[in-house]
Design a protein around this motif. Structure first.
Motif, PDB file in Angstrom:
ATOM      1  N   LEU A   1      17.952  19.814 -16.022  1.00 32.78           N
ATOM      2  CA  LEU A   1      19.408  19.963 -15.976  1.00 32.78           C
ATOM      3  C   LEU A   1      20.084  18.940 -16.886  1.00 32.78           C
ATOM      4  CD1 LEU A   1      21.904  21.319 -14.699  1.00 32.78           C
ATOM      5  CD2 LEU A   1      21.796  19.560 -12.933  1.00 32.78           C
ATOM      6  N   ALA A   2      19.640  17.692 -16.813  1.00 27.36           N
ATOM      7  CA  ALA A   2      20.217  16.646 -17.671  1.00 27.36           C
ATOM      8  C   ALA A   2      19.946  16.931 -19.147  1.00 27.36           C
ATOM      9  CB  ALA A   2      19.651  15.279 -17.280  1.00 27.36           C
ATOM     10  N   LEU A   3      18.724  17.343 -19.470  1.00 24.06           N
ATOM     11  CA  LEU A   3      18.404  17.680 -20.862  1.00 24.06           C
ATOM     12  C   LEU A   3      19.220  18.870 -21.354  1.00 24.06           C
ATOM     13  CD1 LEU A   3      14.523  17.267 -21.057  1.00 24.06           C
ATOM     14  CD2 LEU A   3      16.241  15.966 -22.305  1.00 24.06           C
ATOM     15  N   SER A   4      19.416  19.852 -20.495  1.00 20.04           N
ATOM     16  CA  SER A   4      20.203  21.023 -20.876  1.00 20.04           C
ATOM     17  C   SER A   4      21.632  20.637 -21.213  1.00 20.04           C
ATOM     18  CB  SER A   4      20.205  22.058 -19.752  1.00 20.04           C
ATOM     19  OG  SER A   4      18.924  22.528 -19.501  1.00 20.04           O
ATOM     20  N   VAL A   5      22.232  19.816 -20.377  1.00 22.16           N
ATOM     21  CA  VAL A   5      23.608  19.375 -20.629  1.00 22.16           C
ATOM     22  C   VAL A   5      23.668  18.543 -21.909  1.00 22.16           C
ATOM     23  CG1 VAL A   5      25.476  17.914 -19.741  1.00 22.16           C
ATOM     24  CG2 VAL A   5      24.314  19.507 -18.216  1.00 22.16           C
ATOM     25  N   ALA A   6      22.737  17.601 -22.055  1.00 20.67           N
ATOM     26  CA  ALA A   6      22.735  16.740 -23.241  1.00 20.67           C
ATOM     27  C   ALA A   6      22.526  17.555 -24.520  1.00 20.67           C
ATOM     28  CB  ALA A   6      21.653  15.668 -23.112  1.00 20.67           C
ATOM     29  N   LEU A   7      21.563  18.472 -24.509  1.00 18.59           N
ATOM     30  CA  LEU A   7      21.318  19.288 -25.694  1.00 18.59           C
ATOM     31  C   LEU A   7      22.483  20.222 -25.996  1.00 18.59           C
ATOM     32  CD1 LEU A   7      17.534  20.145 -25.469  1.00 18.59           C
ATOM     33  CD2 LEU A   7      18.691  18.912 -27.284  1.00 18.59           C
ATOM     34  N   SER A   8      23.126  20.742 -24.972  1.00 15.20           N
ATOM     35  CA  SER A   8      24.293  21.598 -25.188  1.00 15.20           C
ATOM     36  C   SER A   8      25.407  20.825 -25.874  1.00 15.20           C
ATOM     37  CB  SER A   8      24.791  22.176 -23.865  1.00 15.20           C
ATOM     38  OG  SER A   8      23.822  23.019 -23.299  1.00 15.20           O
ATOM     39  N   VAL A   9      25.663  19.622 -25.398  1.00 18.04           N
ATOM     40  CA  VAL A   9      26.703  18.793 -26.007  1.00 18.04           C
ATOM     41  C   VAL A   9      26.331  18.453 -27.450  1.00 18.04           C
ATOM     42  CG1 VAL A   9      27.814  16.517 -25.910  1.00 18.04           C
ATOM     43  CG2 VAL A   9      27.549  17.861 -23.830  1.00 18.04           C
ATOM     44  N   LEU A  10      25.078  18.056 -27.680  1.00 13.36           N
ATOM     45  CA  LEU A  10      24.642  17.735 -29.042  1.00 13.36           C
ATOM     46  C   LEU A  10      24.734  18.941 -29.970  1.00 13.36           C
ATOM     47  CD1 LEU A  10      21.558  15.442 -28.384  1.00 13.36           C
ATOM     48  CD2 LEU A  10      23.751  14.786 -29.392  1.00 13.36           C
ATOM     49  N   CYS A  11      24.376  20.103 -29.479  1.00 12.69           N
ATOM     50  CA  CYS A  11      24.442  21.304 -30.317  1.00 12.69           C
ATOM     51  C   CYS A  11      25.879  21.676 -30.660  1.00 12.69           C
ATOM     52  CB  CYS A  11      23.738  22.474 -29.629  1.00 12.69           C
ATOM     53  SG  CYS A  11      21.945  22.322 -29.655  1.00 12.69           S
ATOM     54  N   VAL A  12      26.797  21.463 -29.741  1.00  9.22           N
ATOM     55  CA  VAL A  12      28.207  21.740 -30.036  1.00  9.22           C
ATOM     56  C   VAL A  12      28.749  20.718 -31.031  1.00  9.22           C
ATOM     57  CG1 VAL A  12      30.528  21.767 -29.038  1.00  9.22           C
ATOM     58  CG2 VAL A  12      28.671  22.960 -27.892  1.00  9.22           C
ATOM     59  N   VAL A  13      28.445  19.452 -30.811  1.00 12.92           N
ATOM     60  CA  VAL A  13      28.948  18.394 -31.692  1.00 12.92           C
ATOM     61  C   VAL A  13      28.372  18.541 -33.104  1.00 12.92           C
ATOM     62  CG1 VAL A  13      28.899  15.901 -32.103  1.00 12.92           C
ATOM     63  CG2 VAL A  13      29.402  16.778 -29.824  1.00 12.92           C
ATOM     64  N   PHE A  14      27.080  18.846 -33.204  1.00 14.39           N
ATOM     65  CA  PHE A  14      26.425  18.926 -34.506  1.00 14.39           C
ATOM     66  C   PHE A  14      26.175  20.367 -34.958  1.00 14.39           C
ATOM     67  CE2 PHE A  14      25.115  14.742 -32.840  1.00 14.39           C
ATOM     68  CZ  PHE A  14      25.653  13.951 -33.844  1.00 14.39           C
ATOM     69  N   ALA A  15      27.028  21.278 -34.559  1.00 12.85           N
ATOM     70  CA  ALA A  15      26.838  22.694 -34.904  1.00 12.85           C
ATOM     71  C   ALA A  15      26.819  22.908 -36.417  1.00 12.85           C
ATOM     72  CB  ALA A  15      27.915  23.545 -34.252  1.00 12.85           C
ATOM     73  N   ASN A  16      27.765  22.319 -37.133  1.00 15.19           N
ATOM     74  CA  ASN A  16      27.814  22.521 -38.591  1.00 15.19           C
ATOM     75  C   ASN A  16      26.569  21.983 -39.297  1.00 15.19           C
ATOM     76  OD1 ASN A  16      30.181  23.987 -38.691  1.00 15.19           O
ATOM     77  ND2 ASN A  16      31.462  22.144 -38.820  1.00 15.19           N
ATOM     78  N   PRO A  17      26.146  20.750 -39.038  1.00 14.33           N
ATOM     79  CA  PRO A  17      24.922  20.275 -39.702  1.00 14.33           C
ATOM     80  C   PRO A  17      23.675  21.092 -39.331  1.00 14.33           C
ATOM     81  CG  PRO A  17      26.122  18.407 -38.783  1.00 14.33           C
ATOM     82  CD  PRO A  17      26.807  19.646 -38.310  1.00 14.33           C
ATOM     83  N   ILE A  18      23.608  21.558 -38.089  1.00 14.92           N
ATOM     84  CA  ILE A  18      22.453  22.357 -37.675  1.00 14.92           C
ATOM     85  C   ILE A  18      22.439  23.677 -38.443  1.00 14.92           C
ATOM     86  CG2 ILE A  18      21.453  23.675 -35.757  1.00 14.92           C
ATOM     87  CD1 ILE A  18      22.431  21.395 -33.894  1.00 14.92           C
ATOM     88  N   LEU A  19      23.589  24.326 -38.531  1.00 13.22           N
ATOM     89  CA  LEU A  19      23.656  25.600 -39.251  1.00 13.22           C
ATOM     90  C   LEU A  19      23.391  25.420 -40.751  1.00 13.22           C
ATOM     91  CD1 LEU A  19      26.596  27.377 -37.429  1.00 13.22           C
ATOM     92  CD2 LEU A  19      24.155  27.881 -37.301  1.00 13.22           C
ATOM     93  N   ARG A  20      23.828  24.303 -41.305  1.00 14.86           N
ATOM     94  CA  ARG A  20      23.538  24.051 -42.703  1.00 14.86           C
ATOM     95  C   ARG A  20      22.031  23.808 -42.916  1.00 14.86           C
ATOM     96  NH1 ARG A  20      28.229  24.881 -43.739  1.00 14.86           N
ATOM     97  NH2 ARG A  20      30.029  23.635 -44.196  1.00 14.86           N
ATOM     98  N   ALA A  21      21.400  23.170 -41.939  1.00 14.15           N
ATOM     99  CA  ALA A  21      19.961  22.898 -42.043  1.00 14.15           C
ATOM    100  C   ALA A  21      19.136  24.185 -42.034  1.00 14.15           C
ATOM    101  CB  ALA A  21      19.516  21.993 -40.892  1.00 14.15           C
ATOM    102  N   VAL A  22      19.633  25.219 -41.356  1.00 15.55           N
ATOM    103  CA  VAL A  22      18.881  26.478 -41.326  1.00 15.55           C
ATOM    104  C   VAL A  22      19.287  27.426 -42.438  1.00 15.55           C
ATOM    105  CG1 VAL A  22      18.331  26.370 -38.867  1.00 15.55           C
ATOM    106  CG2 VAL A  22      20.410  27.539 -39.604  1.00 15.55           C
ATOM    107  N   GLY A  23      20.164  26.955 -43.332  1.00 17.92           N
ATOM    108  CA  GLY A  23      20.443  27.728 -44.535  1.00 17.92           C
ATOM    109  C   GLY A  23      21.761  28.444 -44.620  1.00 17.92           C
ATOM    110  N   SER A  24      22.711  28.101 -43.771  1.00 15.36           N
ATOM    111  CA  SER A  24      24.004  28.803 -43.849  1.00 15.36           C
ATOM    112  C   SER A  24      24.840  28.234 -44.993  1.00 15.36           C
ATOM    113  CB  SER A  24      24.757  28.694 -42.530  1.00 15.36           C
ATOM    114  OG  SER A  24      25.254  27.381 -42.361  1.00 15.36           O
ATOM    115  N   ASN A  25      25.810  29.020 -45.414  1.00 17.08           N
ATOM    116  CA  ASN A  25      26.771  28.543 -46.419  1.00 17.08           C
ATOM    117  C   ASN A  25      28.173  28.853 -45.929  1.00 17.08           C
ATOM    118  OD1 ASN A  25      27.067  31.287 -46.937  1.00 17.08           O
ATOM    119  ND2 ASN A  25      25.602  31.239 -48.622  1.00 17.08           N
ATOM    120  N   ALA A  26      29.168  28.613 -46.734  1.00 26.16           N
ATOM    121  CA  ALA A  26      30.570  28.710 -46.311  1.00 26.16           C
ATOM    122  C   ALA A  26      30.963  30.106 -45.826  1.00 26.16           C
ATOM    123  CB  ALA A  26      31.487  28.269 -47.428  1.00 26.16           C
ATOM    124  N   ASP A  27      30.420  31.140 -46.425  1.00 28.55           N
ATOM    125  CA  ASP A  27      30.836  32.477 -46.007  1.00 28.55           C
ATOM    126  C   ASP A  27      29.984  32.939 -44.859  1.00 28.55           C
ATOM    127  OD1 ASP A  27      28.694  32.560 -47.839  1.00 28.55           O
ATOM    128  OD2 ASP A  27      29.002  34.696 -48.135  1.00 28.55           O
TER     129      ASP A  27
END
Length: 140
Positions: A114-140
């Motif tokens: 439960l604690a890991l789920s909450v922590a990872l959810s918060v981290l994924c929301v905060v770092f959503a843009n860098p994560i998506l860029r790491a998997v190859g997304s671009n502006a469009d």
């Protein structure tokens, strides 16, 4: 095809008691494995349905849905690994006859997950843009 050949599995081990038949081992393995197989199928099915549901919105929407699959499966893999470790530890406690210890371990791990789920959810929301860029997304 025999997956679990006792001769091969026990080639370096001296058996201490009755060895189950290959059929019994196969049946028991499937009894233990079906929840994990179903969980993996459902995770893949959810990802596929995400892609299907946004397909009416166009190619950009399909690409966006497909990009989120990689990070999500990465996180799910971590939780599946933790699940495997917890299952092994609880099984050991049960085999030792320590049912109360197994229950305590299960409760503790539920809190950890439960604690890991909450922590990872918060981290994924905060770092959503860098994560998506790491998997190859671009502006469009």
């Amino acid at each position: 095809m025999k997956i679990f050949q006792m001769d091969r599995l026990l080639c370096r081990i001296r058996p201490e008691g009755k060895i189950p038949s290959e059929q019994a081992v196969s049946v028991r393995t499937m009894q233990l494995a079906w929840p994990v197989i179903l969980e993996s199928f459902l995770a893949a099915f959810v990802s596929m349905m995400d892609t299907v549901l946004v397909s009416v919105l166009g190619a950009s929407a399909i690409a966006a849905a497909a990009l989120t699959i990689q990070p999500r499966l990465f996180v799910i893999t971590g939780f599946l690994s933790l699940n495997l470790a917890v299952s092994a530890a609880i099984s050991r406690k049960i085999l030792e006859g320590d049912r109360d210890g197994a229950n305590r371990l299960l409760f503790q791990m539920l809190l950890v997950v439960l604690a890991l789920s909450v922590a990872l959810s918060v981290l994924c929301v905060v770092f959503a843009n860098p994560i998506l860029r790491a998997v190859g997304s671009n502006a469009d």
